[in-house]
Design a protein around this motif. Structure first.
Motif, PDB file in Angstrom:
ATOM      1  N   SER A 348       3.050  44.811   0.236  1.00 29.35           N
ATOM      2  CA  SER A 348       2.383  45.264   1.461  1.00 29.35           C
ATOM      3  C   SER A 348       0.866  45.232   1.312  1.00 29.35           C
ATOM      4  O   SER A 348       0.148  44.968   2.280  1.00 29.35           O
ATOM      5  CB  SER A 348       2.832  46.680   1.815  1.00 29.35           C
ATOM      6  N   GLU A 349       0.380  45.462   0.093  1.00 27.28           N
ATOM      7  CA  GLU A 349      -1.062  45.435  -0.132  1.00 27.28           C
ATOM      8  C   GLU A 349      -1.565  44.012  -0.345  1.00 27.28           C
ATOM      9  O   GLU A 349      -2.577  43.607   0.241  1.00 27.28           O
ATOM     10  CB  GLU A 349      -1.426  46.292  -1.344  1.00 27.28           C
ATOM     11  N   TYR A 350      -0.867  43.249  -1.176  1.00 28.66           N
ATOM     12  CA  TYR A 350      -1.354  41.906  -1.513  1.00 28.66           C
ATOM     13  C   TYR A 350      -1.233  40.945  -0.337  1.00 28.66           C
ATOM     14  O   TYR A 350      -2.115  40.114  -0.102  1.00 28.66           O
ATOM     15  CB  TYR A 350      -0.578  41.363  -2.716  1.00 28.66           C
ATOM     16  N   LEU A 351      -0.149  41.058   0.426  1.00 32.48           N
ATOM     17  CA  LEU A 351       0.095  40.120   1.533  1.00 32.48           C
ATOM     18  C   LEU A 351      -0.495  40.657   2.838  1.00 32.48           C
ATOM     19  O   LEU A 351       0.099  40.547   3.911  1.00 32.48           O
ATOM     20  CB  LEU A 351       1.586  39.848   1.697  1.00 32.48           C
ATOM     21  N   SER A 352      -1.665  41.258   2.757  1.00 34.17           N
ATOM     22  CA  SER A 352      -2.378  41.743   3.934  1.00 34.17           C
ATOM     23  C   SER A 352      -3.862  41.520   3.709  1.00 34.17           C
ATOM     24  O   SER A 352      -4.285  41.110   2.631  1.00 34.17           O
ATOM     25  CB  SER A 352      -2.090  43.230   4.170  1.00 34.17           C
ATOM     26  N   GLY A 353      -4.647  41.777   4.730  1.00 34.20           N
ATOM     27  CA  GLY A 353      -6.089  41.535   4.627  1.00 34.20           C
ATOM     28  C   GLY A 353      -6.423  40.093   4.932  1.00 34.20           C
ATOM     29  O   GLY A 353      -5.763  39.441   5.741  1.00 34.20           O
ATOM     30  N   ASP A 354      -7.465  39.568   4.266  1.00 33.59           N
ATOM     31  CA  ASP A 354      -7.907  38.192   4.498  1.00 33.59           C
ATOM     32  C   ASP A 354      -6.998  37.238   3.715  1.00 33.59           C
ATOM     33  O   ASP A 354      -7.228  36.943   2.543  1.00 33.59           O
ATOM     34  CB  ASP A 354      -9.362  38.033   4.058  1.00 33.59           C
ATOM     35  N   ILE A 355      -5.956  36.745   4.382  1.00 33.27           N
ATOM     36  CA  ILE A 355      -4.942  35.919   3.720  1.00 33.27           C
ATOM     37  C   ILE A 355      -5.527  34.584   3.264  1.00 33.27           C
ATOM     38  O   ILE A 355      -5.215  34.090   2.172  1.00 33.27           O
ATOM     39  CB  ILE A 355      -3.743  35.675   4.652  1.00 33.27           C
ATOM     40  N   ARG A 356      -6.380  33.973   4.075  1.00 32.05           N
ATOM     41  CA  ARG A 356      -6.940  32.662   3.700  1.00 32.05           C
ATOM     42  C   ARG A 356      -7.773  32.757   2.430  1.00 32.05           C
ATOM     43  O   ARG A 356      -7.709  31.885   1.567  1.00 32.05           O
ATOM     44  CB  ARG A 356      -7.788  32.110   4.847  1.00 32.05           C
ATOM     45  N   LYS A 357      -8.566  33.799   2.329  1.00 28.16           N
ATOM     46  CA  LYS A 357      -9.397  33.980   1.132  1.00 28.16           C
ATOM     47  C   LYS A 357      -8.517  34.150  -0.105  1.00 28.16           C
ATOM     48  O   LYS A 357      -8.767  33.548  -1.154  1.00 28.16           O
ATOM     49  CB  LYS A 357     -10.296  35.206   1.320  1.00 28.16           C
ATOM     50  N   LYS A 358      -7.468  34.961   0.020  1.00 30.39           N
ATOM     51  CA  LYS A 358      -6.560  35.173  -1.104  1.00 30.39           C
ATOM     52  C   LYS A 358      -5.806  33.888  -1.451  1.00 30.39           C
ATOM     53  O   LYS A 358      -5.552  33.611  -2.626  1.00 30.39           O
ATOM     54  CB  LYS A 358      -5.570  36.293  -0.771  1.00 30.39           C
ATOM     55  N   LEU A 359      -5.461  33.110  -0.429  1.00 32.94           N
ATOM     56  CA  LEU A 359      -4.727  31.867  -0.664  1.00 32.94           C
ATOM     57  C   LEU A 359      -5.586  30.863  -1.434  1.00 32.94           C
ATOM     58  O   LEU A 359      -5.109  30.223  -2.378  1.00 32.94           O
ATOM     59  CB  LEU A 359      -4.268  31.263   0.666  1.00 32.94           C
ATOM     60  N   ARG A 360      -6.828  30.719  -1.033  1.00 36.02           N
ATOM     61  CA  ARG A 360      -7.730  29.794  -1.761  1.00 36.02           C
ATOM     62  C   ARG A 360      -7.838  30.202  -3.227  1.00 36.02           C
ATOM     63  O   ARG A 360      -7.780  29.356  -4.127  1.00 36.02           O
ATOM     64  CB  ARG A 360      -9.116  29.802  -1.109  1.00 36.02           C
ATOM     65  N   GLU A 361      -7.984  31.477  -3.459  1.00 34.63           N
ATOM     66  CA  GLU A 361      -8.114  31.990  -4.824  1.00 34.63           C
ATOM     67  C   GLU A 361      -6.845  31.725  -5.625  1.00 34.63           C
ATOM     68  O   GLU A 361      -6.904  31.266  -6.778  1.00 34.63           O
ATOM     69  CB  GLU A 361      -8.400  33.495  -4.748  1.00 34.63           C
ATOM     70  N   PHE A 545     -11.519  33.904  12.263  1.00 32.93           N
ATOM     71  CA  PHE A 545     -11.002  35.002  13.068  1.00 32.93           C
ATOM     72  C   PHE A 545      -9.485  35.092  13.135  1.00 32.93           C
ATOM     73  O   PHE A 545      -8.959  35.953  13.823  1.00 32.93           O
ATOM     74  CB  PHE A 545     -11.543  34.883  14.503  1.00 32.93           C
ATOM     75  N   ASN A 546      -8.794  34.241  12.433  1.00 25.77           N
ATOM     76  CA  ASN A 546      -7.338  34.310  12.472  1.00 25.77           C
ATOM     77  C   ASN A 546      -6.780  34.270  11.054  1.00 25.77           C
ATOM     78  O   ASN A 546      -5.853  33.524  10.753  1.00 25.77           O
ATOM     79  CB  ASN A 546      -6.765  33.155  13.314  1.00 25.77           C
ATOM     80  N   SER A 547      -7.409  35.060  10.166  1.00 16.88           N
ATOM     81  CA  SER A 547      -6.989  35.091   8.765  1.00 16.88           C
ATOM     82  C   SER A 547      -6.495  36.472   8.358  1.00 16.88           C
ATOM     83  O   SER A 547      -6.039  36.661   7.239  1.00 16.88           O
ATOM     84  CB  SER A 547      -8.163  34.700   7.853  1.00 16.88           C
ATOM     85  N   ILE A 548      -6.615  37.430   9.264  1.00 15.10           N
ATOM     86  CA  ILE A 548      -6.341  38.821   8.901  1.00 15.10           C
ATOM     87  C   ILE A 548      -4.913  39.208   9.249  1.00 15.10           C
ATOM     88  O   ILE A 548      -4.454  39.012  10.368  1.00 15.10           O
ATOM     89  CB  ILE A 548      -7.318  39.771   9.631  1.00 15.10           C
ATOM     90  N   ARG A 549      -4.233  39.760   8.271  1.00 16.84           N
ATOM     91  CA  ARG A 549      -2.894  40.307   8.492  1.00 16.84           C
ATOM     92  C   ARG A 549      -2.959  41.816   8.243  1.00 16.84           C
ATOM     93  O   ARG A 549      -3.185  42.240   7.109  1.00 16.84           O
ATOM     94  CB  ARG A 549      -1.875  39.661   7.559  1.00 16.84           C
ATOM     95  N   PRO A 550      -2.775  42.626   9.285  1.00 19.08           N
ATOM     96  CA  PRO A 550      -2.837  44.082   9.086  1.00 19.08           C
ATOM     97  C   PRO A 550      -1.738  44.553   8.128  1.00 19.08           C
ATOM     98  O   PRO A 550      -0.630  44.030   8.138  1.00 19.08           O
ATOM     99  CB  PRO A 550      -2.614  44.647  10.500  1.00 19.08           C
ATOM    100  N   ARG A 551      -2.081  45.539   7.329  1.00 18.96           N
ATOM    101  CA  ARG A 551      -1.113  46.066   6.368  1.00 18.96           C
ATOM    102  C   ARG A 551      -0.271  47.160   7.015  1.00 18.96           C
ATOM    103  O   ARG A 551      -0.785  47.984   7.774  1.00 18.96           O
ATOM    104  CB  ARG A 551      -1.863  46.630   5.155  1.00 18.96           C
ATOM    105  N   GLU A 552       0.994  47.170   6.712  1.00 22.03           N
ATOM    106  CA  GLU A 552       1.885  48.221   7.181  1.00 22.03           C
ATOM    107  C   GLU A 552       1.984  49.287   6.084  1.00 22.03           C
ATOM    108  O   GLU A 552       2.175  48.966   4.915  1.00 22.03           O
ATOM    109  CB  GLU A 552       3.275  47.657   7.483  1.00 22.03           C
ATOM    110  N   PHE A 553       1.872  50.555   6.476  1.00 20.98           N
ATOM    111  CA  PHE A 553       1.903  51.641   5.501  1.00 20.98           C
ATOM    112  C   PHE A 553       3.132  52.517   5.742  1.00 20.98           C
ATOM    113  O   PHE A 553       3.436  52.888   6.879  1.00 20.98           O
ATOM    114  CB  PHE A 553       0.640  52.495   5.604  1.00 20.98           C
ATOM    115  N   ASP A 554       3.789  52.857   4.658  1.00 26.81           N
ATOM    116  CA  ASP A 554       4.980  53.706   4.726  1.00 26.81           C
ATOM    117  C   ASP A 554       4.743  54.928   3.842  1.00 26.81           C
ATOM    118  O   ASP A 554       4.641  54.814   2.615  1.00 26.81           O
ATOM    119  CB  ASP A 554       6.200  52.925   4.239  1.00 26.81           C
ATOM    120  N   GLY A 555       4.652  56.088   4.476  1.00 31.92           N
ATOM    121  CA  GLY A 555       4.386  57.311   3.714  1.00 31.92           C
ATOM    122  C   GLY A 555       5.620  58.143   3.459  1.00 31.92           C
ATOM    123  O   GLY A 555       5.509  59.305   3.047  1.00 31.92           O
ATOM    124  N   SER A 556       6.788  57.582   3.680  1.00 31.95           N
ATOM    125  CA  SER A 556       8.025  58.366   3.548  1.00 31.95           C
ATOM    126  C   SER A 556       8.265  58.860   2.131  1.00 31.95           C
ATOM    127  O   SER A 556       8.952  59.867   1.926  1.00 31.95           O
ATOM    128  CB  SER A 556       9.227  57.538   4.018  1.00 31.95           C
TER     129      SER A 556
END
Length: 872
Positions: A348-361, A545-556
């Protein structure tokens, strides 16, 4: 005691400091640490300074003047090479970890220590400490004594918190910075009896809470509850409710006043209506520690909830699985972080945020490390679906679009003569005739050069008028402005004569605005017409402007130990708390009554428990400070909080309050909005912020001059520089109170309740008639912005939490303001820190700004990008 200091303490020729220390303490020994590239503080402090660790033991013996022989360590000796050094190191060269050489003489003797390349500091330091010898009485360490102003020695209870009242020899004292300040109440007086009753009530409350935290037997709990009931009833009968103005005036200085006041669940003016549940129930039920789970996935859930990270040793203890087995079973649930030795993040943390930047890396690393192929595959699947040209509405004047496209459109639309185009062969030697489009980043404005040089029919009639030609209209549109035509009329001056007045020529303005609409329509039809241009622009838009994937948070899985058992949080509250703890800066934008206060309190307490922060500051509306304090104690009865009052921020008391905040190990400090502005940001930080902007502009001017760049850009940057220089000059002349600054208080998490009250942050814009634009900076908003920027630097963008039920009041500017507070680095990295650039991207399909009522109807991609990368 042992303390780290510069070598000047022992090596300075002036012996005053060492004489003062010898008056108070015996010298046990010292260790000199290296200051070379292998030095003690090179990695974590970035310095190569030579330092000493000095060990002292307090004595109650003779002063230095009464001693027959002054200790050798007070004096200076010399090394075998004749370099000046403290007598102790002269006699104990083995306590110098390295070779003494001649160093910088600017601050004293000029000796320093250089370590060998193969030097192992840890082993050498361990060996040196083993050579020290001192007897330490553990019994003596438990008793803390202090002297009053009258010289009376008072024993302070060992478990007493700082800034608390206590009894000694049946007298009332106040613990302040480990000193006992006597309160002169004669024994038997009403005040003396009142304070004695309060102290008994406070100590019983703390004893009961501690017993619950340690999960002691019911018999112990019931016995303490009975004592507490008797003590409270007796206090109430004699002195009224704890919340009364009289009791508040007497006891509010005690750090535990809010805890004791929390014993009263409800009251009406001076009458108690109901006691707190702590009198009859176990309000704290420590969670039973989980010592075994069956699967790696269950272990991962607990690891995140209890350790705030992927902790393999903790998970191994829960499952009896090896680290390799855990990694195998958690494939796809955890991912290795690039450029770390053994760091992992949840999916949930790694596969969120600026996906394109992480993919290039990940793709770069995967070329030589095949283990990262799984990262590449997962990131590609997580990538937001690419937008097509039909999904994108490009507004004329969007700053992210390369100016060359605007120039190409202008040339084609107005058929600009070939010799006046920037790509013509004559452009190099005849710049004064070129019609071109330029953009100044620092001034955030477009400029069309030589607007009047082309007098063609297209420029002056079809797309322009005799008042304003097409090039001038086009420049207005690039700067997001509506073109207007003015005329001069004569009006009475009130003295029987007339004067000239400049007003809008409505008829002429209507004409040029129709021409502007024609240009807009032509641009919309032109921009994606060429396939090659369309592909390049769509690719850039998706990249930005189309690289961001919002992270889903589960506090259960969060357990909330030490929270009162009578209050149960809702699922949306747990998720919000998880978001604020494990995500970045966060906005709690729930509706009124959804429980934002408890979310903030639980976030602060859980973050401290997990080591994510050390001290939280709550800034709340002035009239709510005590209410928030009461809510804090209701949710966490054992919390150590400080609730500041209006009296604390009076100039005479301000320094003492700041000292309390800086030196106290508080779980949270609660202050009012107006009080937040009285905690100054250091003058150095303000100067540094403005100076860095000036330096950036000067570098830009220098580069433009070297490349014989645009005079327009140079002039625009010079105007901005002069404006900033005026601010800097004014700031440097201003005097700042000699108080502790915000940076010195140890605050690493800031909670701002009702954050919409800080929406009037200055907005630099060329736009007109836009609701919510603040052209004059609100001082409290600017102050909060500086504090948010400081916390961003300190915490990596994880130290600010806003809470409000009205994040927008139907004004697009407020959304951008919230993003500037919470996501400034994100905006800056995407070139959207300027409101004009941002609003040109985040717009309604019809070209109008979003409004609050319509906002939920638009696509998840747009909302995810707008709303703080999904942070609210």
């Amino acid at each position: 005691m042992a303390f780290v200091t510069s070598t000047g303490t022992l090596d300075k020729r002036d012996e005053t400091t060492r004489q003062m220390l010898a008056d108070k303490a015996d010298f046990i020994g010292a260790i000199r640490l290296p200051g070379s590239k292998n030095g003690a503080f090179k990695d974590n402090a970035g310095t190569e300074v030579t330092t000493d660790i000095i060990f002292l033991k307090k004595h109650e013996g003779k002063s230095l003047a009464e001693m027959s022989d002054i200790p050798d360590w007070v004096h200076i000796g010399e090394t075998a090479d004749g370099l000046p050094i403290n007598k102790y190191f002269e006699q104990h060269p083995d306590m110098v970890l390295g070779t003494v050489v001649e160093g910088n003489k600017l601050y004293g003797s000029g000796t320093m220590v250089v370590a060998e390349d193969s030097f192992d500091l840890k082993s050498a330091l361990h060996e040196a400490v083993g050579k020290l010898s001192a007897e330490i009485s553990h019994e003596r360490g438990r008793d803390v004594y202090a002297k009053t102003a009258d010289g009376i020695q008072v024993q302070i209870p060992s478990n007493l918190r700082n800034y608390s009242f206590f009894m000694s020899d049946d007298q009332v004292f106040f613990k302040k910075n480990n000193a006992a300040c006597e309160f002169r109440f004669d024994r038997g007086t009403a005040q003396h009896k009142r304070f004695k009753a309060f102290i008994e009530l406070r100590d019983l409350t703390r004893e009961l809470i501690e017993a619950m935290e340690l999960d002691k037997p019911d018999s112990v709990i019931k016995d303490l509850q009975t004592k507490l009931n008797v003590a409270y009833d007796d206090f109430y009968k004699k002195y009224g409710i704890i919340h009364s103005q009289t009791n508040k005036r007497y006891f509010s200085e005690d750090v535990s006043y809010n805890l004791v006041a929390g014993l009263e669940k409800s009251y009406d003016k001076t009458k108690l209506l109901a006691k707190s549940d702590i009198f009859t129930k176990r309000t704290i039920v420590p969670p039973k520690a989980v010592d075994h789970v069956d699967t790696a996935l269950e272990a991962l859930t607990l690891s995140v909830a209890e350790k705030a990270r992927v902790d393999f040793s903790y998970m191994s203890g829960l499952t009896s699985m090896t680290e390799d087995e855990l990694k195998r079973d958690l494939t796809g649930a955890i991912f290795k972080i690039p450029h770390t030795e053994n760091g992992y993040q949840t999916a949930s943390e790694y596969l969120s945020g600026d996906i394109r930047k992480k993919l290039r890396e990940a793709e770069e690393i995967a070329e030589y490390d095949p283990d990262f192929n799984i990262n590449v595959s997962a990131l590609k699947q997580a990538m937001p679906e690419p937008l097509k040209a039909g999904d994108i509405d490009i507004k004329l004047g969007a700053a992210w679009l390369d100016p060359k496209y605007y120039e190409q459109f202008m040339y084609e639309l107005l058929q600009t003569p070939a010799y006046q185009r920037s790509d013509s062969s004559s452009a190099r030697w005849n710049k004064s005739a070129i019609v071109g489009v330029e953009y100044s980043v620092h001034a955030n404005s477009f400029h069309v050069s030589n607007k009047s040089s082309d007098r063609s029919v297209l420029a002056t009639q079809k797309y322009g008028s005799h008042k304003i030609n097409a090039y001038d209209i086009f420049e207005h549109l690039l700067n997001l402005q509506e073109p207007k035509v003015y005329k001069t009329i004569e009006v009475p001056d009130g003295l029987g004569d007339t004067k000239e007045k400049r007003v809008v020529d409505i008829d002429a303005t209507r004409v040029v605005q129709r021409k502007a609409d024609d240009i807009r329509k032509a641009f919309k039809a032109w921009i994606f017409k060429d396939p090659q241009r369309r592909e390049a622009i769509v690719e850039k838009y998706n990249e930005l402007f189309n690289s961001i994937r919002p992270r889903e948070f589960d506090g259960s899985a969060l357990s909330f130990p030490m929270m009162t058992s009578d209050i149960k949080l809702h699922d949306h509250q747990k998720n919000a708390i998880a978001h604020a703890m494990f995500g970045g800066n966060t906005l709690f934008a729930h509706c009124v009554g959804a429980g934002k206060t408890f979310e903030m309190i639980a976030t602060a307490m859980e973050s401290k428990r997990l080591g994510l922060c050390t001290k939280s500051l709550f800034a709340v509306p002035n009239h709510l400070t005590e209410q928030i304090g009461d809510d804090f104690q209701k949710l966490y009865p054992g919390a150590n909080i400080l609730v500041a009052t209006k009296k604390d921020f009076q100039k005479a008391n301000r320094q003492q309050l700041f000292a309390k905040i800086a030196t106290g190990n508080y779980d949270a400090v609660i202050i009012g909005h107006s009080q937040l502005g009285k905690i100054p940001v250091s003058k150095e930080r303000q100067v540094m912020t403005i100076q860095s902007q000036i330096d950036d502009i000067l570098r830009g001017i220098e580069e433009l001059k070297k490349s014989e760049g645009s005079k327009f850009q140079i002039k625009a940057m010079e105007r901005t520089r002069k404006s900033l220089q005026k601010q800097l000059d004014k700031l440097e002349k201003a005097n700042q109170d000699d108080t502790l600054t915000f940076e010195q208080l140890g605050i690493d998490r800031l909670f701002v309740d009702e954050a919409h009250e800080f929406k009037n942050l200055f907005v630099a814009t060329k736009l007109q008639n836009v609701a919510g634009i603040s052209n004059s900076a609100s001082q409290k908003a600017l102050d909060l912005f500086l504090k948010c920027r400081y916390l961003d630097e300190k915490t990596g963008g994880k130290g600010v939490i806003f809470s409000t039920g009205t994040p927008l009041s139907n004004s697009i500017t407020e959304l951008h303001t919230m993003m500037r507070y919470l996501e400034y680095d994100f905006l800056n990295n995407h070139g959207l820190q300027h409101f004009d650039n941002w609003v040109a991207v985040v717009t309604h399909p019809k070209g109008q700004p979003f409004i609050a009522d319509e906002f939920p109807r638009y696509s998840a991609e747009v909302r995810g990008f707008c709303c703080l990368r999904g942070a609210c």
